[in-house]
Every structure is written in C-alpha cells, then in structure tokens.
Design a protein around this motif. Structure first.
Motif, PDB file in Angstrom:
ATOM      1  N   LEU A  62      -8.658 -40.449  18.869  1.00  0.00           N
ATOM      2  CA  LEU A  62      -9.819 -39.572  18.748  1.00  0.00           C
ATOM      3  C   LEU A  62     -11.509 -40.977  17.895  1.00  0.00           C
ATOM      4  N   GLY A  63     -10.483 -42.271  17.314  1.00  0.00           N
ATOM      5  CA  GLY A  63     -11.566 -42.992  16.778  1.00  0.00           C
ATOM      6  C   GLY A  63     -10.807 -43.343  15.457  1.00  0.00           C
ATOM      7  N   PHE A  64     -10.420 -42.153  15.153  1.00  0.00           N
ATOM      8  CA  PHE A  64     -10.492 -42.188  13.198  1.00  0.00           C
ATOM      9  C   PHE A  64      -9.236 -42.734  12.758  1.00  0.00           C
ATOM     10  N   ASN A  65      -9.414 -44.546  12.457  1.00  0.00           N
ATOM     11  CA  ASN A  65      -9.008 -45.461  12.635  1.00  0.00           C
ATOM     12  C   ASN A  65      -8.477 -46.196  10.845  1.00  0.00           C
ATOM     13  N   LEU A  66      -9.010 -45.403  10.158  1.00  0.00           N
ATOM     14  CA  LEU A  66      -8.753 -45.463   8.831  1.00  0.00           C
ATOM     15  C   LEU A  66      -8.634 -45.004   7.669  1.00  0.00           C
ATOM     16  N   ILE A  67      -7.136 -44.416   6.619  1.00  0.00           N
ATOM     17  CA  ILE A  67      -6.591 -43.588   6.070  1.00  0.00           C
ATOM     18  C   ILE A  67      -7.354 -44.106   4.648  1.00  0.00           C
ATOM     19  N   ALA A  68      -7.402 -43.881   3.487  1.00  0.00           N
ATOM     20  CA  ALA A  68      -8.229 -44.445   2.396  1.00  0.00           C
ATOM     21  C   ALA A  68      -7.312 -43.256   1.575  1.00  0.00           C
ATOM     22  N   PHE A  69      -7.031 -43.230   0.211  1.00  0.00           N
ATOM     23  CA  PHE A  69      -6.753 -42.841  -1.040  1.00  0.00           C
ATOM     24  C   PHE A  69      -8.063 -43.351  -2.029  1.00  0.00           C
ATOM     25  N   ILE A  70      -8.289 -41.547  -2.321  1.00  0.00           N
ATOM     26  CA  ILE A  70      -9.803 -42.061  -3.267  1.00  0.00           C
ATOM     27  C   ILE A  70      -9.215 -41.595  -4.552  1.00  0.00           C
ATOM     28  N   ARG A  86     -15.359 -29.877  -7.034  1.00  0.00           N
ATOM     29  CA  ARG A  86     -13.969 -28.987  -6.278  1.00  0.00           C
ATOM     30  C   ARG A  86     -15.525 -28.201  -5.154  1.00  0.00           C
ATOM     31  N   ALA A  87     -16.740 -28.008  -5.559  1.00  0.00           N
ATOM     32  CA  ALA A  87     -17.643 -27.872  -4.237  1.00  0.00           C
ATOM     33  C   ALA A  87     -17.793 -28.526  -3.432  1.00  0.00           C
ATOM     34  N   LEU A  88     -17.866 -29.848  -4.470  1.00  0.00           N
ATOM     35  CA  LEU A  88     -18.330 -31.291  -3.312  1.00  0.00           C
ATOM     36  C   LEU A  88     -16.968 -31.102  -2.275  1.00  0.00           C
ATOM     37  N   VAL A  89     -16.315 -31.338  -2.808  1.00  0.00           N
ATOM     38  CA  VAL A  89     -14.974 -31.877  -2.094  1.00  0.00           C
ATOM     39  C   VAL A  89     -14.638 -30.790  -0.598  1.00  0.00           C
ATOM     40  N   ASN A  90     -14.871 -29.461  -1.089  1.00  0.00           N
ATOM     41  CA  ASN A  90     -15.070 -28.441   0.123  1.00  0.00           C
ATOM     42  C   ASN A  90     -16.035 -28.860   1.184  1.00  0.00           C
ATOM     43  N   HIS A  91     -17.104 -29.327   0.565  1.00  0.00           N
ATOM     44  CA  HIS A  91     -18.295 -29.254   1.291  1.00  0.00           C
ATOM     45  C   HIS A  91     -18.240 -30.912   2.811  1.00  0.00           C
ATOM     46  N   VAL A  92     -17.330 -31.392   2.262  1.00  0.00           N
ATOM     47  CA  VAL A  92     -17.433 -32.760   3.099  1.00  0.00           C
ATOM     48  C   VAL A  92     -15.999 -32.590   3.793  1.00  0.00           C
ATOM     49  N   ASP A  93     -16.446 -33.032   5.181  1.00  0.00           N
ATOM     50  CA  ASP A  93     -15.224 -32.608   6.357  1.00  0.00           C
ATOM     51  C   ASP A  93     -14.426 -33.978   6.153  1.00  0.00           C
ATOM     52  N   ASP A  94     -15.089 -35.292   5.763  1.00  0.00           N
ATOM     53  CA  ASP A  94     -13.935 -36.294   6.248  1.00  0.00           C
ATOM     54  C   ASP A  94     -12.680 -35.945   4.868  1.00  0.00           C
ATOM     55  N   ILE A  95     -13.005 -35.485   4.072  1.00  0.00           N
ATOM     56  CA  ILE A  95     -11.727 -35.014   3.349  1.00  0.00           C
ATOM     57  C   ILE A  95     -10.507 -34.526   3.586  1.00  0.00           C
ATOM     58  N   GLN A  96      -9.491 -34.467   3.779  1.00  0.00           N
ATOM     59  CA  GLN A  96      -8.130 -33.856   4.241  1.00  0.00           C
ATOM     60  C   GLN A  96      -7.528 -33.003   2.673  1.00  0.00           C
ATOM     61  N   GLU A  97      -7.653 -34.105   2.099  1.00  0.00           N
ATOM     62  CA  GLU A  97      -6.533 -33.367   1.200  1.00  0.00           C
ATOM     63  C   GLU A  97      -7.040 -33.847  -0.498  1.00  0.00           C
ATOM     64  N   ALA A  98      -7.594 -33.065  -1.154  1.00  0.00           N
ATOM     65  CA  ALA A  98      -7.506 -33.429  -2.887  1.00  0.00           C
ATOM     66  C   ALA A  98      -6.651 -32.789  -3.377  1.00  0.00           C
ATOM     67  N   ALA A 105      -6.387 -41.116 -13.225  1.00  0.00           N
ATOM     68  CA  ALA A 105      -7.549 -40.411 -12.365  1.00  0.00           C
ATOM     69  C   ALA A 105      -7.114 -39.298 -12.332  1.00  0.00           C
ATOM     70  N   ASP A 106      -8.366 -37.748 -12.398  1.00  0.00           N
ATOM     71  CA  ASP A 106      -8.343 -36.625 -12.515  1.00  0.00           C
ATOM     72  C   ASP A 106      -8.134 -36.293 -10.967  1.00  0.00           C
ATOM     73  N   TYR A 107      -8.215 -37.176 -10.277  1.00  0.00           N
ATOM     74  CA  TYR A 107      -8.309 -36.261  -8.913  1.00  0.00           C
ATOM     75  C   TYR A 107      -7.851 -37.659  -7.367  1.00  0.00           C
ATOM     76  N   VAL A 108      -6.943 -37.452  -6.289  1.00  0.00           N
ATOM     77  CA  VAL A 108      -7.244 -38.108  -5.286  1.00  0.00           C
ATOM     78  C   VAL A 108      -7.444 -37.389  -4.290  1.00  0.00           C
ATOM     79  N   LEU A 109      -7.893 -38.182  -3.415  1.00  0.00           N
ATOM     80  CA  LEU A 109      -8.798 -37.829  -2.607  1.00  0.00           C
ATOM     81  C   LEU A 109      -7.747 -38.167  -1.258  1.00  0.00           C
ATOM     82  N   LYS A 110      -7.636 -38.050  -0.176  1.00  0.00           N
ATOM     83  CA  LYS A 110      -7.413 -38.331   0.673  1.00  0.00           C
ATOM     84  C   LYS A 110      -8.374 -38.090   2.194  1.00  0.00           C
ATOM     85  N   VAL A 111      -8.763 -38.967   2.827  1.00  0.00           N
ATOM     86  CA  VAL A 111      -9.682 -39.456   3.437  1.00  0.00           C
ATOM     87  C   VAL A 111      -9.265 -40.091   5.159  1.00  0.00           C
ATOM     88  N   VAL A 112      -9.510 -39.801   5.905  1.00  0.00           N
ATOM     89  CA  VAL A 112      -9.667 -40.263   7.707  1.00  0.00           C
ATOM     90  C   VAL A 112     -10.872 -40.100   7.891  1.00  0.00           C
TER      91      VAL A 112
END
Length: 154
Positions: A62-70, A86-98, A105-112
């Motif tokens: 589907l064209g999602f060619n990049l995975i990153a951890f932030i 937490r509200a920001l994280v839940n609002h951003v669809d690109d973030i798959q896991e937090a 670091a305080d948090y790590v985010l997995k984005v696709v």
C-alpha cells in the motif's frame, strides 16, 4: 488473569494462526466438538482473552515503505504535560504503537509512513512544535528481522 485450560490454549494458538477458523475447523484441530468450541470461543471473547479479529495488511503493498522508532523526551514531567502528550499520540494515525519507558527517553513511538518526507513532516511539524515535547530522536528501520503479534502460549 483468566483461567484457561489445555483446550483453551490449543484453541488460542490455532486462532493466532488463523482467526477465520470455523468452530468445526477449530474442533478438528483441538479435539472437541464444534459446539464446545463455540461456547469456549464465546467465553474467551466475552472475557476479552480474545481481544478482536482483524486483517493484517501488507504495508509495503500500500506504499508504506518506512518504519521508524521515535524517542521522545518530555519538556516537563508533570501529569498535565504527560496527558497532553498522550492526547497528541492518540490523535496521530501515523503512530502505530507508543510506549512509556524507563531510561533516557520518556516514550518510544513506532510509526509507519510512506517515505522520509512523511517522517520529516511528522517530526518537524507535529512532534517537535508540541508544547509537551522537549527532545525528539528518530531511528529508521533498515531491515525487519522478525515481526509477530503472537503470544508464546505454552
């Protein structure tokens, strides 16, 4: 913790492999009748042991060619600031896991994402300007060695 027996574990293992199994197919695999499997499956669903069913999509197709951890460090460690993040994280669809972390670091985010431009937009236009965030560090995945959502049922 919900009590499960050996038959429940066999059913759960089979459903992890194929969530679309019929009760008859499940019965054939675990050695119970279809009606027993149906009752057990409904109990496991009602007790939220089975959290849901979904289709696994192939992101690359589907064209999602990049995975990153932030890695995110918050500006302040107040409950209000954490709530804003937490509200920001839940609002951003690109973030798959937090995940909230111990360590640097305080948090790590997995984005696709589709590409590096999308990563740049997310970091520079969404995360860094947010009032709750002090520091952002991202790592791009070069190769996926293993991916699994399976629980090690034993």
């Amino acid at each position: 913790m919900i009590p499960v027996d050996a038959f429940d574990l066999k059913m759960l293992a089979a459903l992890q492999d194929d969530g679309r199994l019929t009760n008859q197919q499940l019965a054939d695999l675990v050695g119970l009748s279809a009606s027993q499997c149906s009752r057990r499956r409904m109990r496991l669903e009602d007790e939220k042991v089975i959290a849901g069913y979904h289709a696994d999509l192939a992101g690359e197709a589907l064209g999602f060619n990049l995975i990153a951890f932030i890695h995110i460090t918050l500006a302040t460690h107040s409950p209000d600031n954490a709530k804003k993040f937490r509200a920001l994280v839940n609002h951003v669809d690109d973030i798959q896991e937090a995940y909230s972390l111990t360590g640097d670091a305080d948090y790590v985010l997995k984005v696709v994402l589709r590409d590096l431009k999308d990563l740049s937009d997310l970091v520079n236009n969404v995360l860094m300007p947010h009032q709750s965030v002090a520091h952002v560090r991202s790592s791009v995945v070069l190769d996926r060695l293993k991916e699994s959502a399976r629980l090690p049922l034993k």
